[in-house]
Design a protein around this motif. Structure first.
Motif, mmCIF file in Angstrom:
data_model
loop_
_atom_site.group_PDB
_atom_site.id
_atom_site.type_symbol
_atom_site.label_atom_id
_atom_site.label_comp_id
_atom_site.label_asym_id
_atom_site.label_seq_id
_atom_site.Cartn_x
_atom_site.Cartn_y
_atom_site.Cartn_z
ATOM 1 N N GLY A 116 0.821 -1.206 0.000
ATOM 2 C CA GLY A 116 0.000 0.000 0.000
ATOM 3 C C GLY A 116 0.851 1.251 0.000
ATOM 4 O O GLY A 116 2.070 1.217 -0.176
ATOM 5 N N GLN A 117 0.205 2.359 0.222
ATOM 6 C CA GLN A 117 0.863 3.660 0.250
ATOM 7 C C GLN A 117 1.352 3.941 1.672
ATOM 8 O O GLN A 117 0.921 3.309 2.630
ATOM 9 C CB GLN A 117 -0.107 4.748 -0.195
ATOM 10 N N TYR A 118 2.256 4.920 1.792
ATOM 11 C CA TYR A 118 2.713 5.252 3.151
ATOM 12 C C TYR A 118 3.058 6.732 3.280
ATOM 13 O O TYR A 118 3.491 7.366 2.314
ATOM 14 C CB TYR A 118 3.891 4.386 3.575
ATOM 15 N N GLU A 119 2.846 7.230 4.472
ATOM 16 C CA GLU A 119 3.210 8.606 4.799
ATOM 17 C C GLU A 119 4.632 8.619 5.350
ATOM 18 O O GLU A 119 4.980 7.811 6.205
ATOM 19 C CB GLU A 119 2.255 9.179 5.847
ATOM 20 N N VAL A 120 5.454 9.535 4.868
ATOM 21 C CA VAL A 120 6.828 9.678 5.344
ATOM 22 C C VAL A 120 6.867 10.751 6.426
ATOM 23 O O VAL A 120 6.364 11.864 6.230
ATOM 24 C CB VAL A 120 7.774 10.064 4.190
ATOM 25 N N ASN A 148 12.063 -0.291 -11.142
ATOM 26 C CA ASN A 148 12.310 0.141 -9.760
ATOM 27 C C ASN A 148 11.491 -0.766 -8.848
ATOM 28 O O ASN A 148 10.858 -1.711 -9.313
ATOM 29 C CB ASN A 148 11.981 1.629 -9.538
ATOM 30 N N ASN A 149 11.523 -0.496 -7.560
ATOM 31 C CA ASN A 149 10.750 -1.316 -6.623
ATOM 32 C C ASN A 149 9.436 -0.617 -6.311
ATOM 33 O O ASN A 149 9.405 0.362 -5.564
ATOM 34 C CB ASN A 149 11.531 -1.545 -5.323
ATOM 35 N N PRO A 150 8.318 -1.107 -6.874
ATOM 36 C CA PRO A 150 7.032 -0.452 -6.667
ATOM 37 C C PRO A 150 6.274 -0.957 -5.444
ATOM 38 O O PRO A 150 5.089 -0.674 -5.293
ATOM 39 C CB PRO A 150 6.276 -0.805 -7.950
ATOM 40 N N ILE A 151 6.957 -1.708 -4.583
ATOM 41 C CA ILE A 151 6.307 -2.291 -3.399
ATOM 42 C C ILE A 151 7.106 -1.897 -2.163
ATOM 43 O O ILE A 151 8.321 -2.106 -2.114
ATOM 44 C CB ILE A 151 6.225 -3.828 -3.519
ATOM 45 N N ALA A 152 6.444 -1.332 -1.187
ATOM 46 C CA ALA A 152 7.111 -0.854 0.028
ATOM 47 C C ALA A 152 7.109 -1.957 1.090
ATOM 48 O O ALA A 152 6.052 -2.340 1.590
ATOM 49 C CB ALA A 152 6.413 0.394 0.562
ATOM 50 N N GLN A 153 8.299 -2.437 1.416
ATOM 51 C CA GLN A 153 8.469 -3.543 2.362
ATOM 52 C C GLN A 153 7.612 -3.453 3.622
ATOM 53 O O GLN A 153 6.897 -4.402 3.955
ATOM 54 C CB GLN A 153 9.957 -3.631 2.734
ATOM 55 N N LEU A 188 20.844 -5.285 1.253
ATOM 56 C CA LEU A 188 20.601 -3.933 0.761
ATOM 57 C C LEU A 188 19.357 -3.847 -0.113
ATOM 58 O O LEU A 188 18.716 -2.809 -0.187
ATOM 59 C CB LEU A 188 21.816 -3.429 -0.029
ATOM 60 N N ALA A 189 19.027 -4.944 -0.804
ATOM 61 C CA ALA A 189 17.863 -4.927 -1.697
ATOM 62 C C ALA A 189 17.126 -6.257 -1.642
ATOM 63 O O ALA A 189 16.518 -6.670 -2.622
ATOM 64 C CB ALA A 189 18.308 -4.609 -3.120
ATOM 65 N N GLU A 190 17.155 -6.906 -0.485
ATOM 66 C CA GLU A 190 16.521 -8.220 -0.358
ATOM 67 C C GLU A 190 15.012 -8.151 -0.529
ATOM 68 O O GLU A 190 14.386 -9.096 -1.022
ATOM 69 C CB GLU A 190 16.875 -8.868 0.993
ATOM 70 N N ASP A 191 14.421 -7.032 -0.153
ATOM 71 C CA ASP A 191 12.973 -6.886 -0.327
ATOM 72 C C ASP A 191 12.622 -6.746 -1.815
ATOM 73 O O ASP A 191 11.685 -7.385 -2.303
ATOM 74 C CB ASP A 191 12.441 -5.695 0.480
ATOM 75 N N TYR A 192 13.367 -5.917 -2.533
ATOM 76 C CA TYR A 192 13.128 -5.752 -3.965
ATOM 77 C C TYR A 192 13.270 -7.086 -4.705
ATOM 78 O O TYR A 192 12.440 -7.429 -5.548
ATOM 79 C CB TYR A 192 14.115 -4.714 -4.517
ATOM 80 N N TRP A 193 14.286 -7.860 -4.384
ATOM 81 C CA TRP A 193 14.546 -9.130 -5.047
ATOM 82 C C TRP A 193 13.392 -10.112 -4.816
ATOM 83 O O TRP A 193 12.914 -10.767 -5.741
ATOM 84 C CB TRP A 193 15.865 -9.684 -4.552
ATOM 85 N N CYS A 204 1.147 -9.745 -7.234
ATOM 86 C CA CYS A 204 1.227 -8.628 -6.299
ATOM 87 C C CYS A 204 0.301 -7.477 -6.691
ATOM 88 O O CYS A 204 0.069 -7.226 -7.876
ATOM 89 C CB CYS A 204 2.656 -8.090 -6.229
ATOM 90 N N ALA A 205 -0.185 -6.774 -5.683
ATOM 91 C CA ALA A 205 -0.972 -5.555 -5.893
ATOM 92 C C ALA A 205 -0.712 -4.611 -4.730
ATOM 93 O O ALA A 205 -0.214 -5.023 -3.672
ATOM 94 C CB ALA A 205 -2.461 -5.877 -5.992
ATOM 95 N N ASN A 206 -1.020 -3.355 -4.927
ATOM 96 C CA ASN A 206 -0.964 -2.351 -3.867
ATOM 97 C C ASN A 206 -2.350 -1.755 -3.653
ATOM 98 O O ASN A 206 -3.049 -1.459 -4.627
ATOM 99 C CB ASN A 206 -0.003 -1.208 -4.224
#
Length: 347
Positions: A116-120, A148-153, A188-193, A204-206
């Motif tokens: 999903g989306q997230y507030e920074v 790029n990585n379109p999914i936020a861990q 460093l990029a285990e989530d993206y992989w 996957c979906a957001n």
């Protein structure tokens, strides 16, 4: 039941906020698995205090020799619920997060992951830097993960049964092709992989909803090791394209010049060759992924990046904005291009 995996190392400044946000969930059927990665501060004491008052919270002490990927995989191995939510020790989930993700996965049984989306926010969580808007649809995520990585861990919820069927784990290439060796991505990029491999399968979906408050501070990996993270991400992008080319009997073409990992464009030795290279790659991607709305939407932004002449790129982006809602990373990429141009002019 939802198992929540939360790895932490020396997180005494933020861990209480993270656990408070989980206890405030409208969804009550959960178990929090805290994996204390050899903390030397008061983290263990804080988590023990929560666990003494809430039996749904369980702390496991992990050896310092384990990598972060090892710790995350330990969490996947020890969880046994049908759904697994990921959580970082410095972030805060909004109250409806678990309920919305559970409802979505129950309504879409073919999917393995929903983010999903997230507030920074800043380190004190009192200042907001806005919401990061990410793409939603599975068909767009399938192709977007090349660039790029379109999914936020820390927003992710996973379906256990699909992970088990695929043998999906962190720092592991579970999608293979003859003659291709999976990249070693470390921590460093285990989530993206992991997520990119799932996304390429259309799993996957957001959600369009904001699910968490993401704390930005100097200890974040994305800040302290940014350039190394971007280099590994580009390696993953090229490996994903090699997989696709092999599976579909296509000639491999690099995707690196058209990636925007970290909202940055990679260096190109001969910018004049990019338009022709993109035309060839674009046609190839349409053959592989099909001409769907999500694929067309992703390719439309890559069209903008396919010419490094600044006036051309800006004109294309202006036309792009007339027909498309711009994601946060897309806007950040154009701003970075303008910033780099300004620096060159000043020097």
């Amino acid at each position: 039941m939802i198992d929540i995996i939360l790895p932490v190392r020396n997180g005494d400044a933020f861990i209480a906020d993270a656990i408070d946000s989980i206890q405030a969930q409208s969804e009550r059927d959960w178990r929090l698995l805290v994996f204390n990665h050899a903390s030397t501060d008061r983290t263990a004491e804080i988590v023990d205090d929560f666990a003494a008052r809430d039996p749904r919270i369980v702390q496991t002490l992990c050896d310092a020799t384990l990598s972060l990927s090892d710790v995350r995989n330990l969490g996947l191995d020890q969880s046994d619920a049908p759904l697994i939510a990921l959580h970082d020790a410095d972030d805060m989930s909004l109250p409806e997060r678990l309920a919305r993700q559970r409802g979505f996965l129950e309504a879409h049984p073919s999917l393995a992951l929903v983010g999903g989306q997230y507030e920074v926010v800043d380190s004190t969580a009192t200042r907001s830097f806005g919401t990061r808007r990410l793409p939603h649809a599975a068909d767009r995520l399938a192709i977007a993960c090349l660039f790029n990585n379109p999914i936020a861990q820390p927003t992710v919820m996973l379906r256990r049964s699909v992970l088990e069927a695929l043998g999906a784990r962190y720092d592991h290439g579970f999608l293979t092709a003859p003659g291709l060796k999976s990249p070693e991505v470390g921590t460093l990029a285990e989530d993206y992989w992991l997520f990119a491999q799932l996304a390429m399968k259309g799993l996957c979906a957001n959600l369009p909803d904001t699910l968490i408050r993401y704390r930005r501070h100097d200890m974040s990996i994305g800040v302290s090791k940014f350039q190394a993270q971007m280099a590994i991400s580009e390696q993953i992008s090229d490996h994903l394209m090699r997989l696709l080319a092999t599976w579909h009997d296509e000639t491999w073409q690099t995707v690196r010049p058209f990636c925007n990992h970290g909202a940055q464009l990679g260096a190109v030795e001969k910018p004049g060759t990019l338009p022709q290279a993109w035309r060839s790659l674009r046609a190839q991607l349409l053959r592989i992924f099909g001409d769907t709305p999500g694929v067309r939407r992703e390719l439309a932004f890559r069209d903008v990046l396919a010419n490094r002449s600044l006036p051309v790129m800006l004109a294309r982006f202006a036309r792009f904005r007339l027909t498309h809602s711009v994601d946060t990373d897309e806007m950040a990429t154009l701003r970075h291009v303008l910033s780099q141009q300004k620096k060159r002019l000043l020097h």
